[in-house]
Design an enzyme around this catalytic site. Structure first.
Site, short mmCIF file in Angstrom:
data_model
loop_
_atom_site.label_atom_id
_atom_site.label_comp_id
_atom_site.label_asym_id
_atom_site.label_seq_id
_atom_site.Cartn_x
_atom_site.Cartn_y
_atom_site.Cartn_z
N LYS A 103 -12.63 -34.03 -6.53
CA LYS A 103 -11.38 -34.62 -6.64
C LYS A 103 -11.16 -36.23 -6.20
CE LYS A 103 -8.92 -30.35 -7.39
NZ LYS A 103 -8.15 -29.34 -6.66
N TYR A 145 -10.54 -30.80 -16.49
CA TYR A 145 -10.32 -30.46 -15.09
C TYR A 145 -11.48 -29.28 -14.57
CZ TYR A 145 -8.33 -28.56 -10.83
OH TYR A 145 -8.31 -28.13 -9.61
N VAL A 202 -13.68 -25.02 -2.91
CA VAL A 202 -13.82 -23.55 -2.57
C VAL A 202 -15.27 -23.00 -2.63
CG1 VAL A 202 -11.36 -23.04 -3.00
CG2 VAL A 202 -12.89 -23.16 -5.07
O1 DON Z 1 -8.41 -25.58 -9.35
C1 DON Z 1 -9.16 -24.61 -8.95
O2 DON Z 1 -8.61 -23.48 -8.97
C2 DON Z 1 -10.51 -24.79 -8.41
N1 DON Z 1 -11.48 -24.73 -9.44
C3 DON Z 1 -10.72 -25.83 -7.58
C4 DON Z 1 -10.06 -25.41 -6.43
C5 DON Z 1 -10.70 -26.05 -5.05
O3 DON Z 1 -11.95 -26.34 -4.79
C6 DON Z 1 -9.76 -26.17 -3.86
N2 DON Z 1 -10.18 -26.29 -2.69
N3 DON Z 1 -10.44 -26.03 -1.70
#
Ligand code: DON
Length: 303
Positions: A66, A188, A257
């Site tokens: 991001k 995304y 994550v």
């Molecule tokens: O949008 C999502 O659920 C994930 N693929 C990305 C989330 C993420 O890494 C949030 N950060 N900590």
């Protein structure tokens, strides 16, 4: 400065924490990663990289992308982006829906999922192929032409993507999404599924430590824009734990994550850490601890 002995000391210090926390469970392809891995890399301004542990092992970059998407969208389209997304911490989890209705479909910041969807939408409008443009940018800045998408993670995101779909449709109802929602979600999910190592991430983020200058010396962001991206990382990069992260680490940082975190010491170096076990806010337990050790031992923080 030779960061190698320092990295080895930090790895020994945080070893008892590696394996603590829980890998992301809501995306099956991430839940199955070995939680006993730990890597850390430091890149200086010239691109020399020091590393320890699993610093060359690729992992799912997830929300760390991001930051790079935001930088590209600003570089390509300028600061009219800020009419569609705010710059305040949300105090809510990264995938929360609650503030969006109160705030008329304008997300609090570009690092919660809603804000990142707006950024990817902007990048899609500007480039016609947001996820490929982002991957190409990351290949150039990391100097690693092998970087790619993990198709299994992208498919996993897609099949567990109801919440992101809800966010995107909700914002579209306010007129804050320009592209068809399925197209936006596709880009995304591919963006989240980019695989990078700590070495790749530390190298790729150097423009944030170099006040906007890319690896080849050309300018990506103005000095002022680079400062702004770092500021938003500091206040919003670790979601509802951004205050705690600033308190412990004292650097702009962005987590994902997958268990990675990128941090910036403006004018000095960039750091990337990875260990898959997450705390309840979605930030790597050993990753935050190792950045905490780095700034404590070196005094290199923005405070
Ligand atoms: O949008 C999502 O659920 C994930 N693929 C990305 C989330 C993420 O890494 C949030 N950060 N900590």
């Amino acid at each position: 400065m030779d960061y190698q002995p320092l990295l080895e000391q930090i790895a020994a210090d945080v070893a008892p924490l590696v394996g603590g926390g829980t890998p992301a469970e809501y995306i099956p392809a991430l839940a199955s990663v070995d939680p006993g891995q730990f890597g850390m890399a430091v890149a200086d301004l010239d691109g020399k990289v020091y590393g320890v542990g699993d610093w060359q092992v690729p992992f799912s970059a997830q929300s760390i992308t991001k930051v790079f998407a935001l930088a590209l969208a600003l570089a390509e389209g300028g600061d009219s982006l800020w009419e569609r997304v705010g710059r305040e911490p949300s105090g809510n989890p990264f995938n929360s829906l609650v503030q969006l209705e109160y705030e008329n479909g304008v997300p609090r910041n570009p690092f919660i999922n809603a804000g990142a969807l707006v950024v990817t939408d902007r990048l899609q409008t500007l480039t016609g192929d947001a996820s490929s443009e982002l991957l190409e940018f990351l290949r150039q800045e990391s100097g690693n032409p092998e970087l790619g998408f993990d198709a299994e993670v992208a498919a996993s995101e897609q099949s567990h993507g109801d919440r992101n779909a809800a966010l995107a449709h909700f914002m579209a109802s306010y007129g804050n999404i320009d592209n068809p929602v399925p197209t936006l979600l596709d880009h995304y999910f591919w963006q989240c599924a980019i695989e990078m190592s700590c070495a790749d991430l530390a190298r790729a983020a150097r423009f944030l430590a170099r006040h906007g200058l890319r690896a080849d010396g050309s300018r990506l962001l103005t000095r002022s824009e680079a400062k702004q991206v770092n500021a938003v990382m500091l206040t919003c990069g670790t979601y509802d734990a951004a205050g705690e992260f600033a308190y412990r680490v004292g650097l702009p940082g962005k987590s994902g994550v997958g268990g990675g975190i990128v941090a910036v010491v403006p004018g000095v170096c960039t750091l990337a850490v990875w260990s898959p076990g997450l705390d309840p806010h979605g930030n790597s337990v050993a990753g935050v601890a190792s950045l905490d050790r780095f700034t404590t031992l070196t005094g290199l923080s923005v405070f």
